[in-house]
Design an enzyme around this catalytic site. Structure first.
Site, PDB file in Angstrom:
ATOM      1  N   GLY A  55       0.828  -1.200   0.000  1.00 41.63           N
ATOM      2  CA  GLY A  55       0.000   0.000   0.000  1.00 41.63           C
ATOM      3  C   GLY A  55       0.856   1.241   0.000  1.00 41.63           C
ATOM      4  O   GLY A  55       2.095   1.178   0.082  1.00 41.63           O
ATOM      5  N   ALA A  56       0.195   2.383  -0.122  1.00 40.96           N
ATOM      6  CA  ALA A  56       0.886   3.669  -0.133  1.00 40.96           C
ATOM      7  C   ALA A  56       0.080   4.663   0.675  1.00 40.96           C
ATOM      8  O   ALA A  56      -1.157   4.615   0.698  1.00 40.96           O
ATOM      9  CB  ALA A  56       1.072   4.169  -1.563  1.00 40.96           C
ATOM     10  N   MET A  90       3.014   9.352   3.677  1.00 36.30           N
ATOM     11  CA  MET A  90       4.440   9.425   3.960  1.00 36.30           C
ATOM     12  C   MET A  90       5.279   8.636   2.979  1.00 36.30           C
ATOM     13  O   MET A  90       6.421   9.000   2.720  1.00 36.30           O
ATOM     14  CB  MET A  90       4.718   8.919   5.378  1.00 36.30           C
ATOM     15  CG  MET A  90       4.226   9.840   6.470  1.00 36.30           C
ATOM     16  SD  MET A  90       4.532   9.153   8.108  1.00 36.30           S
ATOM     17  CE  MET A  90       6.304   8.991   8.067  1.00 36.30           C
ATOM     18  N   ASP A 136      -3.725   8.386  16.003  1.00 35.49           N
ATOM     19  CA  ASP A 136      -4.415   8.157  14.737  1.00 35.49           C
ATOM     20  C   ASP A 136      -4.978   6.740  14.681  1.00 35.49           C
ATOM     21  O   ASP A 136      -4.893   6.068  13.656  1.00 35.49           O
ATOM     22  CB  ASP A 136      -3.470   8.405  13.561  1.00 35.49           C
ATOM     23  CG  ASP A 136      -4.218   8.547  12.232  1.00 35.49           C
ATOM     24  OD1 ASP A 136      -5.407   8.928  12.263  1.00 35.49           O
ATOM     25  OD2 ASP A 136      -3.618   8.271  11.179  1.00 35.49           O
TER      26      ASP A 136
END
Length: 410
Positions: free
Chosen positions: A22-23, A26, A137
């Site tokens: 995934g991306a 950051m 988060d």
């Protein structure tokens, strides 16, 4: 997983990269392996951010947080290089979907599954907070459901307890809808901040939606601070506890230890189909650790206080001492004592329910047991059922503790 792109590196440090996991904002996360075949999740910072000192500092905080945390509910740090041209770090690979993907594909989870996941996450947060770290988060996409239990990932914006939540003036860090009110205001973060996010996450698992709905970031942040969460669809066994987690004031939220203990009880009870047969007021006394029962169930709580009087008569001036629907008012003309959802029969109070001397004599000097308006004795807990619940709770607690101990050794 996705195939590597042309621009993706094939080797980083001593790890060979195989797939894209995934991306994010950051950088990119890859599936890699070392020479022994150990699989890792390796995050590499984006090239355009590698020159930004603020992002390098944020990346360094994530690595520092991962090193400090000890517990089975987070991915173990394997290696890192903060001085590389493109800084990176590798953690133990956690197989399994995120909580977000699980709910999006299969729909809301059952009450027992939510309670079990919540109990494990609460224990994980205990270890996180003991290390002096606040995640800041916590959300469904940052929780992976592995075969060994849920794992908390992505400590990219984690911060020391008591630090401010602002990176720039007026800019809150985190995900709208799962941020705590103090994060939106730019106040100091505490372990209670993660408790709020966990409550919103559990609500999502139960409803497949954020408890603050949808909208722009500004709208979502306003709702978090000023509006109450929407918990329609959250199972009755979990709703009071989730609502307590979403309290606006951090002082009113339960601790992670309280959450863990209560969620274990709920998970054991729901898994065996026992449910919770207690009245709402009695259930709230356990599920709202803040002790503010009058805010959630004012009428029932007032009635309970009146019933605890030893002489059977209410005290004038206290709330709930009237004979109407729990409002302190006398019934209207022509209205019987049984009218209203919370009214109680006259025989339950005053002299109508008190035993006479002759009755006491016939029962060996003891007063006759108090009866309800229907003439039946109040139900008592079934000793056999209570023993079963106690055994289930002890077994589940031992299994969870054993699982955490094994995970820590791995």
């Amino acid at each position: 997983m996705m195939r590597l792109r042309r621009e993706d590196p094939r080797v980083v440090g001593s790890f060979r990269l195989h797939r894209r996991l995934g991306a994010g904002g950051m950088g990119v996360v890859y599936l890699g392996s070392d020479r022994r075949g150990q699989r890792v999740a390796l995050k590499v910072i984006r090239p355009d951010l590698a020159e930004d000192q603020e992002f390098r500092s944020r990346f360094a905080r994530e690595v520092s947080a991962a090193r400090r945390i000890r517990g089975g509910c987070t991915a173990r740090l394997v290696a890192a290089d903060l001085e590389a041209e493109r800084p990176w770090f590798a953690t133990q690979y956690v197989p399994g979907p995120s909580l977000h993907d699980k709910v999006a594909e299969e729909g809301p989870l059952t009450a027992s599954a939510i309670a079990a996941i919540g109990a494990a996450l609460s224990e994980g947060l205990v270890a996180v907070h003991e290390a002096g770290v606040v995640h800041r988060d916590l959300k469904p996409s940052n929780i992976l459901l592995s075969p060994k239990g849920p794992r908390i990932i992505d400590f990219g914006i984690a911060w020391a307890t008591g630090a401010s939540t602002l990176t720039h003036v007026g800019t809150a860090v985190g995900s709208p809808g799962f941020l705590a009110p103090e994060q939106v205001r730019g106040a100091a973060v505490t372990p209670a901040t993660d408790v709020f996010s966990l409550g919103a996450t559990l609500a999502y698992a139960a409803t497949a939606d954020s408890p603050f709905g949808h909208g722009s970031s500004e709208v979502m942040l306003y709702r978090v601070v000023h509006e109450e969460p929407h918990l329609q669809g959250v199972p009755d066994a979990l709703a009071p506890l989730v609502r307590a987690c979403l309290a606006k004031d951090p002082e009113d939220r339960p601790t992670t230890l309280q959450l863990s203990m209560r969620l274990k009880e709920i998970a054991a009870r729901e898994a065996h189909g026992l449910g919770d047969s207690r009245p709402p007021a009695q259930r709230a006394r356990t599920e709202r650790p803040t002790g503010r029962l009058t805010e959630e169930y004012p009428e029932e709580y007032a009635e309970q206080r009146t019933e605890r009087r030893s002489d059977g008569t209410p005290v004038p001036g206290r709330p709930g001492t009237g004979t109407g629907a729990g409002q302190g008012k006398a019934p209207a003309k022509g209205q019987g004592p049984h009218s209203g959802p919370h009214s109680r029969p006259s025989s339950a109070r005053g002299t109508g329910s008190r035993p006479s001397g002759s009755t006491a004599g016939r029962t060996g000097g003891r007063p006759a047991p108090r009866t309800t308006g229907t003439g039946r004795r109040p139900s008592r807990p079934d000793p056999k059922l209570m023993r079963q619940r106690l055994i289930v709770f002890v077994v589940v607690t031992l299994i969870v503790a054993l699982g955490i101990a094994l995970a820590q050794k791995l």
